[in-house]
Design a protein around this motif. Structure first.
Motif, PDB file in Angstrom:
ATOM      1  N   PRO A  50      96.898  50.510  49.974  1.00  0.00           N
ATOM      2  CA  PRO A  50      97.823  49.469  49.515  1.00  0.00           C
ATOM      3  C   PRO A  50      97.038  48.254  49.017  1.00  0.00           C
ATOM      4  O   PRO A  50      95.836  48.139  49.253  1.00  0.00           O
ATOM      5  CB  PRO A  50      98.628  49.134  50.776  1.00  0.00           C
ATOM      6  N   ASN A  51      97.702  47.360  48.345  1.00  0.00           N
ATOM      7  CA  ASN A  51      97.047  46.135  47.877  1.00  0.00           C
ATOM      8  C   ASN A  51      96.605  45.258  49.039  1.00  0.00           C
ATOM      9  O   ASN A  51      95.651  44.508  48.935  1.00  0.00           O
ATOM     10  CB  ASN A  51      97.976  45.344  46.958  1.00  0.00           C
ATOM     11  N   CYS A  53      96.468  45.282  53.566  1.00  0.00           N
ATOM     12  CA  CYS A  53      96.667  46.010  54.811  1.00  0.00           C
ATOM     13  C   CYS A  53      97.908  45.468  55.523  1.00  0.00           C
ATOM     14  O   CYS A  53      98.015  44.258  55.745  1.00  0.00           O
ATOM     15  CB  CYS A  53      95.440  45.859  55.705  1.00  0.00           C
ATOM     16  N   THR A  59      92.371  42.703  52.076  1.00  0.00           N
ATOM     17  CA  THR A  59      92.529  43.428  50.812  1.00  0.00           C
ATOM     18  C   THR A  59      91.310  44.300  50.512  1.00  0.00           C
ATOM     19  O   THR A  59      91.163  44.803  49.411  1.00  0.00           O
ATOM     20  CB  THR A  59      92.734  42.447  49.649  1.00  0.00           C
TER      21      THR A  59
END
Length: 89
Positions: A50-51, A53, A59
């Motif tokens: 994902p972009n 956590c 990130t």
């Protein structure tokens, strides 16, 4: 060896030295975002991180290839902050 062969060899070497794959001509910035692998392998099971956590908000993620012994047959990524991700045990 022709001039074209030398040019192609030099380009493959440049790609390999900079972190890509000289075999399939995958540039370093073209590697799979989910597993970090080149186009030599299929990426049907890859899931990009994902972009951010959801556990700690960082990130930055580490990428790892599938385990050679078959214990983890899929590429993995883990959060560098809290170690959350697809390789978490």
């Amino acid at each position: 060896m022709t001039a074209l062969d030398r040019i192609l060899l030099a380009d493959s070497l440049r790609i390999a030295i900079t972190g890509g794959c000289g075999h399939c001509d995958t540039e370093p910035d073209e590697l799979c975002a989910a597993c970090g692998s080149c186009r030599c392998a299929r990426h049907d099971t890859c899931t990009p991180p994902p972009n951010e956590c959801p556990e700690c908000g960082t990130t930055t993620f580490e990428l790892d290839h599938a385990a050679a012994d078959g214990s983890r047959p899929f590429p993995a990524w883990m959060c560098t902050g809290c170690r959350w991700g697809t390789a978490a045990e």
